[in-house]
Design an enzyme around this catalytic site. Structure first.
Site, PDB file in Angstrom:
ATOM      1  N   LEU A   1     105.282  23.735  29.743  1.00 40.26           N
ATOM      2  CA  LEU A   1     106.693  23.606  29.290  1.00 40.26           C
ATOM      3  C   LEU A   1     107.444  23.002  30.747  1.00 40.26           C
ATOM      4  CD1 LEU A   1     109.442  24.641  28.228  1.00 40.26           C
ATOM      5  CD2 LEU A   1     109.485  26.650  30.098  1.00 40.26           C
ATOM      6  N   ASP A   2     108.207  21.866  30.525  1.00 40.33           N
ATOM      7  CA  ASP A   2     108.936  21.232  31.460  1.00 40.33           C
ATOM      8  C   ASP A   2     107.809  20.433  32.148  1.00 40.33           C
ATOM      9  OD1 ASP A   2     111.237  22.166  30.614  1.00 40.33           O
ATOM     10  OD2 ASP A   2     111.356  23.595  32.393  1.00 40.33           O
ATOM     11  N   GLU A   3     106.663  20.051  31.647  1.00 39.62           N
ATOM     12  CA  GLU A   3     105.662  19.171  32.435  1.00 39.62           C
ATOM     13  C   GLU A   3     105.171  18.034  31.784  1.00 39.62           C
ATOM     14  OE1 GLU A   3     104.153  19.822  35.685  1.00 39.62           O
ATOM     15  OE2 GLU A   3     105.709  21.218  35.949  1.00 39.62           O
TER      16      GLU A   3
END
Lengths: 296, 296, 296, 296
Positions: free
Chosen positions: A239-241
């Protein structure tokens, strides 16, 4: 799993003449000469050209715009020997063709509004056949722009699974090329992330330094940060990476309350997401491992 | 332990007329009226005024510039009743008086060069009686600007302790008001951090998102970040986590190698640190818990 | 002729507590002390304060935000002696009260859209009782935001005169405080400029260097400018030369066709005009001869 | 008269492998294929490629970086048939070779300082064999960077003519490729402008809107401009009107006195001029009529 959006069968205009061609292969001498030879064979003229050789992955990336008075099949046949010889992944598209885009939203409308406003103004080459939402709040906004809106509450594991199946079904049903998480406040399952790999873009706020955990704007206020911003990136299971597509920041100061920081941050989110979607829709974004190559 | 630089006994010019006055106290009605009354009593005229009430800590912050045809003692006497009544911490300074600054460096000269170049050009009101270094590399640069340079190798716990004692000794010896870590690549002991609290400023690179661990520029390259920057902050015992004074970023793209990112980042470090030092030297930076109030 | 917007009789909420107070007078010692004394007399607490002394015109400018548990009349009575003594022009307003705004438009909707979108989103404290247009194109946009829209063709001297009379009539009829020329492609008569002095704001494109004459975007393209932008300014009889409120630029390069420069320029126009209107609506803009003082 | 810098006979390193190749010719299909064929013939690999077709002048521009294990003569022979066939103007250079640069100055040192500081730091590939000045003020600065400095007063028509002859003589004597007017406060004669066409770059301040006549910073202050900046451009006989290479602006507000505007403007001048010189020295700037093509 494709590393970048697959070619699609597009509804050709009668007389296509301006093409976008992107290609990726192992780096070696002679590629430009071979590709430009295929363009000559298709009676084409290169109007724009960008390339990049990644030393990290020994990969060659290229994006061409070509004026060529031929149909898709003829162009593809001219390219075929080169594609075969270099083991290229290629994508051939008509310049300006709208990308079929599914937008996922929750309650906050700033990103959806900016996407639809730019689309309607002719500044963003996307078609949005459907907006899928886990809250009903943005139905009126979608309606103003005459975009179909479908509300499916997500309240437990079962309804979450149903939503994810509906997303995949909508992708099939509408030949979706790009899924945009426009402040869709749900974590996607690893399976859905994998199914949409390279085809889904997310937006989130960004700070210097970064803050983990809940209510990052409150944390940013407590630390007195002087810059807040937003990052648009491809969705991965981490997530978010995922690979970063675009980032922006704006200056703030000690007088800004957390609520003002949220409002300022939302403006950055809107313009950053719209910019990322524009570049993807124009075939300007290619993947090099965990990095993006952006041919602006 | 002072939360912000204490007043110092400065060598007054013969005819001081332009003053900087900063004050901090619990917030309550009537402060501005009381302070401006004291200014009238000192025959002063307020030429610049900024204030901020922190809702988080119920603290009132103010910075005035005042033209007053009086000496320091007379001004202080005029202020004394107000200071007492509101329990204020005040600082009274002559506008433009150079702040006595100790600079700590290692090998990289970009920040030291920018500080000394701006100082010599009259754009940065600091005096630098000494540069302390744990490497000899920047001796020539200091010499060009006629600034004393002292090299003390730091190779083990003993030499590190000796360097820290030398820092404190130099602070005393030269009436140092501000310690600038201009890419000083040593971690300060908690004792030294405490001794310099509110009087020491550090610079470090910043990324969106942040990266932990060694070689952050290489990590930033691997993730394909689009913005890199720098943060100047007060030194606290929690490394790289003190109150933020200033931040800047600059846009980069996929063509930049890690070495280029380092070079770009150094430019941001220089200008960010110099800006932070300028604001401190002009008494524009006040502390509100973990946040800074900057009266630009 | 007022040099800045005159106080208006606003519909007071039952329990007004947060006030904006702006004041302008000849510069001299003691003003701050006197004004803050009046605030204390009104049982008020200053929560925000900005001031500026113009050396060019020897004028003192101040903007305060004050929490005070009194009604307008009581506050005005507390201020009256100070206003009289210093010959002040003052304006007392309730924080957040929407400014009554008349918008003039022609065909291009980008500025009107941004104003109404921000207004509806709570980010722009204006009320728009009427949009006046010399073309019918933006009727639908106004309708979406439920704002009355009136179309009056301007084709000759007579219809132009009629439109100008209608503008003044609408200003009276709706107690208009601010007239916004949101890409209103008509030159106002000197009489109308004079009647609206200090109360009308215009937006136009800006280039480095400036270009005179028709089709400036084409000229900018021909010269290969690298920055294009927008300027928001007060309307004066000297067209495009009134006091500047806000300016922005954005970077362009040789690949941009004139049509793209127009589109990029329009984005700058929208955000620059909206920013200028926000500052005016929040009583942050004061006039100092041909310059504006902006208390951000 | 060349429209852009002519190829020079450079002192080749023993084993040149990384080349810059720029080429300009009438636009037509097949150019990229032909050029890339010549690169293959020279056993070269294209590592960077940028191109632009100007619709205004029907001209094709290209810049390549090529790794090729051959000497200059061999590369030129491989290119010769293509150059002939398309009537190309080409320039072949070794990546990183410093451009021989003559700098002209008067009294203000901010631009010269930035150029020499960046050059010494390895960030600016120029060699400066001489600084020519009509005032003696910057002798010490040049000396610190070990650059020869020659002072020739310009006080009348005769001394002005002598200086211009000295400039042309120095261009010959030192094989100068680029002349930089680093705040050289003399108007060049039309003859000198013509002789240096495409090889001389100037810097001047820029404002929104522009101001004609003396003391523009004072005019900018009087109008209360919110942005000030700088423009770097090629020298033509029409003063301050040559093809623009780079522009920057910075935000200012009503508190800035004219002297501060000057200081802020000088910072913009320095960084804008250095950026323009860097791009020229890296063969990234090509001329398309009155516009520049910048291959960043």
């Amino acid at each position: 799993m494709p590393r970048y959006p697959e070619p699609v069968t597009d509804p050709l205009p009668e007389n296509p003449t301006h093409w976008t061609l992107t290609l990726v292969c192992d780096d070696q001498p002679g590629i430009v000469h071979a590709v430009s030879g295929a363009v000559v064979a298709a009676e084409g003229n290169i109007t724009e050209s960008q390339q990049f050789s990644s030393a990290d992955t020994n990969t060659f990336f290229m994006r061409l715009q070509v004026m060529a008075p031929v149909d898709r099949q003829t162009f593809q046949q001219a390219l075929a020997p080169v594609v075969e010889r270099y083991g290229m992944r290629v994508q051939l598209d008509v310049v300006g063709r709208p990308m079929r885009t599914l937008v996922l939203v929750s309650k906050a409308g700033h990103c959806l509004n900016d996407l639809l406003y730019r689309q309607r103004g002719g500044q963003l080459p996307i078609d949005v056949p459907l907006v899928l939402a886990n809250h009903p709040d943005l139905a009126e906004l979608a309606s103003f722009y005459s975009v179909p809106f479908e509300h499916r509450p997500v309240t437990d594991a079962e309804s979450k699974g149903a939503m994810e199946r509906r997303i995949l079904e909508a992708v099939d049903e509408h030949d979706i090329e790009l899924v945009v998480l426009a402040r869709y406040m749900q974590i996607l399952s690893p399976e859905l992330c994998a199914a949409l790999a390279g085809r889904a873009v997310n937006i989130h706020h960004s700070f210097l330094p970064g803050f983990k955990g809940a209510n990052p704007y409150r944390q940013a206020h407590a630390r007195g940060v002087k810059l807040i911003g937003a990052t648009a990136h491809f969705v991965t299971s981490d997530l978010d990476e995922g690979p970063i597509i675009e980032q922006n920041v704006v200056r703030v100061d000690h007088t800004k309350e957390p609520a003002e920081l949220v409002s300022i941050g939302q403006d950055e989110e809107s313009r950053t997401l719209t910019q990322a979607v524009r570049w993807i829709a124009e075939d300007r974004v290619l993947l090099d491992g965990a990095r993006t190559i952006i041919f602006k």
